[in-house]
Design a protein around this motif. Structure first.
Motif, PDB file in Angstrom:
ATOM      1  N   ARG A   1     -17.049  12.513   0.458  1.00 48.31           N
ATOM      2  CA  ARG A   1     -16.897  10.994   0.483  1.00 48.31           C
ATOM      3  C   ARG A   1     -15.486  10.646  -0.453  1.00 48.31           C
ATOM      4  N   ALA A   2     -15.624  11.343  -1.555  1.00 44.04           N
ATOM      5  CA  ALA A   2     -14.424  11.053  -2.383  1.00 44.04           C
ATOM      6  C   ALA A   2     -12.927  11.309  -1.656  1.00 44.04           C
ATOM      7  N   MET A   3     -13.025  12.565  -1.222  1.00 36.87           N
ATOM      8  CA  MET A   3     -11.888  13.345  -0.494  1.00 36.87           C
ATOM      9  C   MET A   3     -11.530  12.022   0.585  1.00 36.87           C
ATOM     10  N   ALA A   4     -12.334  11.702   1.340  1.00 44.08           N
ATOM     11  CA  ALA A   4     -12.149  10.853   2.660  1.00 44.08           C
ATOM     12  C   ALA A   4     -11.565   9.493   2.082  1.00 44.08           C
ATOM     13  N   THR A   5     -12.100   9.051   0.947  1.00 40.88           N
ATOM     14  CA  THR A   5     -11.693   7.704   0.102  1.00 40.88           C
ATOM     15  C   THR A   5     -10.449   7.856  -0.151  1.00 40.88           C
ATOM     16  N   THR A   6     -10.089   8.905  -0.929  1.00 40.51           N
ATOM     17  CA  THR A   6      -8.900   9.181  -1.616  1.00 40.51           C
ATOM     18  C   THR A   6      -7.774   9.177  -0.378  1.00 40.51           C
ATOM     19  N   LEU A   7      -8.059  10.115   0.658  1.00 40.34           N
ATOM     20  CA  LEU A   7      -7.099  10.246   1.849  1.00 40.34           C
ATOM     21  C   LEU A   7      -6.691   8.841   2.443  1.00 40.34           C
ATOM     22  N   ALA A   8      -7.856   7.980   2.676  1.00 42.95           N
ATOM     23  CA  ALA A   8      -7.658   6.726   3.404  1.00 42.95           C
ATOM     24  C   ALA A   8      -7.076   5.874   2.505  1.00 42.95           C
ATOM     25  N   GLU A   9      -6.997   5.779   0.971  1.00 44.45           N
ATOM     26  CA  GLU A   9      -6.295   5.166   0.119  1.00 44.45           C
ATOM     27  C   GLU A   9      -4.799   5.562   0.391  1.00 44.45           C
ATOM     28  N   ARG A  10      -4.623   6.799   0.345  1.00 41.39           N
ATOM     29  CA  ARG A  10      -3.219   7.197   0.394  1.00 41.39           C
ATOM     30  C   ARG A  10      -2.332   6.843   1.875  1.00 41.39           C
ATOM     31  N   GLU A  11      -3.133   6.987   2.898  1.00 46.38           N
ATOM     32  CA  GLU A  11      -2.877   6.683   4.293  1.00 46.38           C
ATOM     33  C   GLU A  11      -2.586   4.861   4.200  1.00 46.38           C
ATOM     34  N   ARG A  12      -3.329   4.196   3.413  1.00 44.41           N
ATOM     35  CA  ARG A  12      -2.906   2.806   3.270  1.00 44.41           C
ATOM     36  C   ARG A  12      -1.772   2.504   2.490  1.00 44.41           C
ATOM     37  N   HIS A  13      -1.442   3.432   1.449  1.00 40.01           N
ATOM     38  CA  HIS A  13      -0.226   2.962   0.748  1.00 40.01           C
ATOM     39  C   HIS A  13       0.927   3.459   1.209  1.00 40.01           C
ATOM     40  N   LEU A  14       0.833   4.547   2.249  1.00 41.66           N
ATOM     41  CA  LEU A  14       2.082   5.032   2.993  1.00 41.66           C
ATOM     42  C   LEU A  14       2.406   3.733   4.201  1.00 41.66           C
ATOM     43  N   LEU A  15       1.018   3.423   4.789  1.00 39.13           N
ATOM     44  CA  LEU A  15       1.453   2.384   5.769  1.00 39.13           C
ATOM     45  C   LEU A  15       2.113   1.017   5.193  1.00 39.13           C
ATOM     46  N   ILE A  16       1.631   0.554   4.036  1.00 41.59           N
ATOM     47  CA  ILE A  16       2.093  -0.445   3.020  1.00 41.59           C
ATOM     48  C   ILE A  16       3.666  -0.241   2.827  1.00 41.59           C
ATOM     49  N   ALA A  17       4.011   0.726   2.413  1.00 46.25           N
ATOM     50  CA  ALA A  17       5.270   1.239   2.122  1.00 46.25           C
ATOM     51  C   ALA A  17       6.314   1.432   3.557  1.00 46.25           C
ATOM     52  N   ILE A  18       5.855   1.654   4.432  1.00 43.61           N
ATOM     53  CA  ILE A  18       6.760   2.115   5.587  1.00 43.61           C
ATOM     54  C   ILE A  18       6.892   0.524   6.069  1.00 43.61           C
ATOM     55  N   GLN A  19       5.942  -0.221   6.289  1.00 46.54           N
ATOM     56  CA  GLN A  19       6.049  -1.538   6.532  1.00 46.54           C
ATOM     57  C   GLN A  19       6.816  -2.600   5.653  1.00 46.54           C
ATOM     58  N   ALA A  20       6.803  -2.324   4.500  1.00 48.85           N
ATOM     59  CA  ALA A  20       7.699  -3.008   3.408  1.00 48.85           C
ATOM     60  C   ALA A  20       9.181  -2.421   3.903  1.00 48.85           C
ATOM     61  N   LEU A  21       9.413  -1.317   4.109  1.00 44.48           N
ATOM     62  CA  LEU A  21      10.701  -0.699   4.161  1.00 44.48           C
ATOM     63  C   LEU A  21      11.302  -1.281   5.648  1.00 44.48           C
ATOM     64  N   GLN A  22      10.474  -1.255   6.692  1.00 46.47           N
ATOM     65  CA  GLN A  22      10.836  -1.992   7.976  1.00 46.47           C
ATOM     66  C   GLN A  22      11.039  -3.083   8.117  1.00 46.47           C
ATOM     67  N   ALA A  23      10.374  -4.040   7.171  1.00 46.29           N
ATOM     68  CA  ALA A  23      10.992  -5.526   6.734  1.00 46.29           C
ATOM     69  C   ALA A  23      11.951  -5.449   6.276  1.00 46.29           C
ATOM     70  N   GLU A  24      12.543  -4.840   5.372  1.00 53.46           N
ATOM     71  CA  GLU A  24      13.638  -4.756   4.497  1.00 53.46           C
ATOM     72  C   GLU A  24      14.748  -4.397   5.504  1.00 53.46           C
ATOM     73  N   LEU A  25      14.598  -3.307   6.442  1.00 57.23           N
ATOM     74  CA  LEU A  25      15.590  -3.093   7.504  1.00 57.23           C
ATOM     75  C   LEU A  25      15.859  -4.325   8.271  1.00 57.23           C
ATOM     76  N   ALA A  26      14.772  -4.904   8.985  1.00 61.24           N
ATOM     77  CA  ALA A  26      14.862  -6.093   9.682  1.00 61.24           C
ATOM     78  C   ALA A  26      15.736  -6.818   9.089  1.00 61.24           C
ATOM     79  N   ASP A  27      15.384  -7.188   7.813  1.00 55.84           N
ATOM     80  CA  ASP A  27      16.070  -8.173   7.003  1.00 55.84           C
ATOM     81  C   ASP A  27      17.654  -8.071   6.796  1.00 55.84           C
ATOM     82  N   GLN A  28      17.912  -6.634   6.432  1.00 54.28           N
ATOM     83  CA  GLN A  28      19.244  -6.226   6.476  1.00 54.28           C
ATOM     84  C   GLN A  28      19.893  -6.515   7.663  1.00 54.28           C
ATOM     85  N   THR A  29      19.281  -6.193   8.862  1.00 56.97           N
ATOM     86  CA  THR A  29      19.986  -6.398  10.043  1.00 56.97           C
ATOM     87  C   THR A  29      20.286  -7.815  10.459  1.00 56.97           C
ATOM     88  N   LEU A  30      19.355  -8.687  10.036  1.00 56.77           N
ATOM     89  CA  LEU A  30      19.561  -9.850  10.340  1.00 56.77           C
ATOM     90  C   LEU A  30      20.852 -10.518   9.201  1.00 56.77           C
TER      91      LEU A  30
END
Length: 90
Positions: free
Chosen positions: A55-84
């Protein structure tokens, strides 16, 4: 700057894709351990420890996945903003 953001998105997406199989295995281990019948006694205690670790491992990996998704979304938003912003300046 735009190229750097694109490269970061690629790197983070690759990390996310390499993380997902391990996360799925961890979730399957938790499900298997939760559903597996074990006799009472030392075996049950050992299984409880395994379940806790899984359970600890699954929770840790899920949290890491969430952080990566947030970082990707933030960079995509920045890229879209730069494009605009870049199109407005032209």
């Amino acid at each position: 700057m735009e190229e750097y953001v694109r490269q970061r998105i690629e790197v983070l997406t690759a990390r996310l894709n390499s993380l997902r199989p391990g996360l799925e295995r961890a979730r399957q281990s938790v499900a298997r351990l939760e559903n597996e019948a074990v006799p009472a006694g030392a075996t049950a205690l050992a299984r409880a420890a395994q379940l806790s670790a899984a359970r600890a491992m699954a929770t840790t990996l899920a949290e890491r996945e969430r952080h990566l998704l947030i970082a990707i979304q933030a960079l995509q938003a920045e890229l879209a903003d730069q494009t605009l912003t870049g199109h407005e300046q032209e």
